[in-house]
Design a protein around this motif. Structure first.
Motif, PDB file in Angstrom:
ATOM      1  N   LEU A  88       0.839  -1.192   0.000  1.00  0.00           N
ATOM      2  CA  LEU A  88       0.000   0.000   0.000  1.00  0.00           C
ATOM      3  C   LEU A  88       0.880   1.249   0.000  1.00  0.00           C
ATOM      4  CD1 LEU A  88      -2.886   1.194   0.216  1.00  0.00           C
ATOM      5  CD2 LEU A  88      -2.587   1.173   2.699  1.00  0.00           C
ATOM      6  N   SER A  89       1.951   1.223   0.808  1.00  0.00           N
ATOM      7  CA  SER A  89       2.885   2.345   0.821  1.00  0.00           C
ATOM      8  C   SER A  89       3.579   2.500  -0.522  1.00  0.00           C
ATOM      9  CB  SER A  89       3.945   2.144   1.918  1.00  0.00           C
ATOM     10  OG  SER A  89       3.397   2.335   3.191  1.00  0.00           O
ATOM     11  N   MET A  90       4.021   1.390  -1.098  1.00  0.00           N
ATOM     12  CA  MET A  90       4.697   1.455  -2.387  1.00  0.00           C
ATOM     13  C   MET A  90       3.751   1.963  -3.474  1.00  0.00           C
ATOM     14  SD  MET A  90       7.848   0.656  -1.919  1.00  0.00           S
ATOM     15  CE  MET A  90       8.437   0.285  -3.570  1.00  0.00           C
ATOM     16  N   GLY A  91       2.495   1.519  -3.408  1.00  0.00           N
ATOM     17  CA  GLY A  91       1.508   2.007  -4.365  1.00  0.00           C
ATOM     18  C   GLY A  91       1.245   3.491  -4.211  1.00  0.00           C
ATOM     19  N   GLY A  92       1.202   3.960  -2.964  1.00  0.00           N
ATOM     20  CA  GLY A  92       1.034   5.392  -2.725  1.00  0.00           C
ATOM     21  C   GLY A  92       2.199   6.192  -3.265  1.00  0.00           C
ATOM     22  N   ALA A  93       3.411   5.656  -3.097  1.00  0.00           N
ATOM     23  CA  ALA A  93       4.591   6.337  -3.637  1.00  0.00           C
ATOM     24  C   ALA A  93       4.509   6.406  -5.159  1.00  0.00           C
ATOM     25  CB  ALA A  93       5.861   5.606  -3.204  1.00  0.00           C
ATOM     26  N   GLY A  94       4.133   5.294  -5.774  1.00  0.00           N
ATOM     27  CA  GLY A  94       3.995   5.299  -7.230  1.00  0.00           C
ATOM     28  C   GLY A  94       2.942   6.285  -7.712  1.00  0.00           C
ATOM     29  N   ALA A  95       1.875   6.439  -6.925  1.00  0.00           N
ATOM     30  CA  ALA A  95       0.803   7.362  -7.313  1.00  0.00           C
ATOM     31  C   ALA A  95       1.279   8.811  -7.318  1.00  0.00           C
ATOM     32  CB  ALA A  95      -0.385   7.202  -6.369  1.00  0.00           C
ATOM     33  N   THR A  96       2.193   9.160  -6.410  1.00  0.00           N
ATOM     34  CA  THR A  96       2.705  10.529  -6.408  1.00  0.00           C
ATOM     35  C   THR A  96       3.475  10.820  -7.695  1.00  0.00           C
ATOM     36  OG1 THR A  96       4.818  10.018  -5.307  1.00  0.00           O
ATOM     37  CG2 THR A  96       2.917  10.462  -3.901  1.00  0.00           C
ATOM     38  N   TYR A  97       4.237   9.828  -8.167  1.00  0.00           N
ATOM     39  CA  TYR A  97       5.003  10.023  -9.404  1.00  0.00           C
ATOM     40  C   TYR A  97       4.090   9.992 -10.627  1.00  0.00           C
ATOM     41  CZ  TYR A  97       9.123   9.521  -6.498  1.00  0.00           C
ATOM     42  OH  TYR A  97      10.084   9.715  -5.530  1.00  0.00           O
TER      43      TYR A  97
END
Length: 248
Positions: free
Chosen positions: A133-142
Motif C-alpha cells: 500500500l505504501s509502495m503504491g502510494g509512492a507510485g501514485a505521487t510520481y
C-alpha cells in the motif's frame, strides 16, 4: 543481463544524487519551495532510497550480509519521504493555491505512513499487504508528477508554435514527464510481480532488468533536462541568418 542491471541502477542513483544536490544549491539562492522539495525528493527517494533497495535485494539473494527487516524499514522510509517531498514540490510548482492538491498530498502521506508503521512493527518476516500500500502510494505521487509535466509540455508546445514560449522549456517538461513516467513503470513492475508471483517470492530476473532499463531511461531524461550536452542544446538554438548586407 547483470551488466545492464548494474548500469541502470548505478545511473539512476548517481544522476538522482547529482540533481538533488544541484536543486538544493539552487534553493539556497532562490529560497523557493519547489527547488527544496524536489531536491530532497531526488536525494531521499532516488539516490538513498533506491540504493537501500539495491542492498536489500543483494541481502535476499545471499550476496551480502545484513538484516533484511531493518534494511526494508529504512528503504521504505526513504522511498516514502522521497515520494511525499516529490508531491509537495509538484503541488508548490503546479497547484500552489489548489486546496484539492493539498488534500491529495495529505492523503498520500497518510497512506504511506500507515504502510511504513506496519512494516516497522512487522518483525515476523512475512510480507504484509500494507507494505505494498505504501509502495503504491509512492507510485501514485510520481503518476501525478507525470501527468502535471505532460500537461505542461502540451501547453508549452502549443505556445512554441506561436512564438510565445521557447522550445527548450517545452522539451524540458517532456523530459520531466518521461523521467517521472519511468519511475512509475519501476514501481508498477514490482507491484505486478508481487501479484503474479505471490507474497514472499523473489521476482523473476526480467523484473530487475526492466527496472534497470527504466532507471537508465529516467537518468538519461534527467541528465538531458538539467545537464544537456552541447549537441543537444544546439537543437534549440535559432539558426543564424546569413549576412547579406554586402550583397548588391
Amino acid at each position: 543481463m547483470q551488466l545492464v542491471q548494474m548500469l541502470g541502477f548505478s545511473a539512476f542513483i548517481v544522476t538522482s544524487l547529482l540533481l538533488g544536490v544541484r536543486l538544493l544549491l539552487l534553493w539556497r539562492r532562490t529560497g523557493e519551495v519547489p527547488e527544496f522539495a524536489m531536491g530532497l525528493s531526488f536525494l531521499l527517494g532516488g539516490a538513498f532510497g533506491y540504493a537501500a533497495w539495491f542492498v536489500y535485494s543483494l541481502v535476499l539473494m545471499g550476496n551480502l550480509s545484513g538484516e533484511p527487516h531493518t534494511i526494508a524499514v529504512v528503504g521504505l522510509a526513504l522511498t516514502c519521504l522521497g515520494a511525499i517531498t516529490n508531491a509537495a514540490g509538484i503541488r508548490a510548482a503546479f497547484r500552489p493555491a489548489d486546496s484539492r492538491a493539498r488534500l491529495l498530498l495529505l492523503a498520500f502521506a497518510t497512506v504511506m505512513s500507515i504502510g511504513w508503521v506496519d512494516t516497522l512493527f512487522n518483525t515476523s518476516g512475512q510480507e504484509h499487504w500494507l507494505f505494498w500500500l505504501s509502495m503504491g502510494g509512492a507510485g501514485a505521487t510520481y503518476l501525478w508528477s507525470t501527468s502535471e509535466c505532460a500537461r505542461l509540455h502540451l501547453l508549452l508546445r502549443k505556445r512554441v508554435r506561436f512564438g510565445l514560449a521557447p522550445a527548450h522549456l517545452a522539451d524540458r517538461a517532456r523530459l520531466w514527464a518521461m523521467a517521472f513516467g519511468a519511475v512509475v513503470a519501476m514501481v508498477s513492475s514490482s507491484l505486478l510481480a508481487r501479484l503474479v508471483m505471490g507474497p514472499g517470492q523473489m521476482p523473476p530476473a526480467w523484473v530487475s532488468t526492466f527496472q534497470s532499463l527504466c532507471g537508465l531511461a529516467c537518468a538519461t531524461s534527467i541528465w538531458f533536462g538539467f545537464f544537456p550536452p552541447a549537441f543537444y542544446r544546439r537543437r534549440f538554438e535559432a539558426p543564424v541568418a546569413p549576412d547579406t548586407s554586402g550583397v548588391a
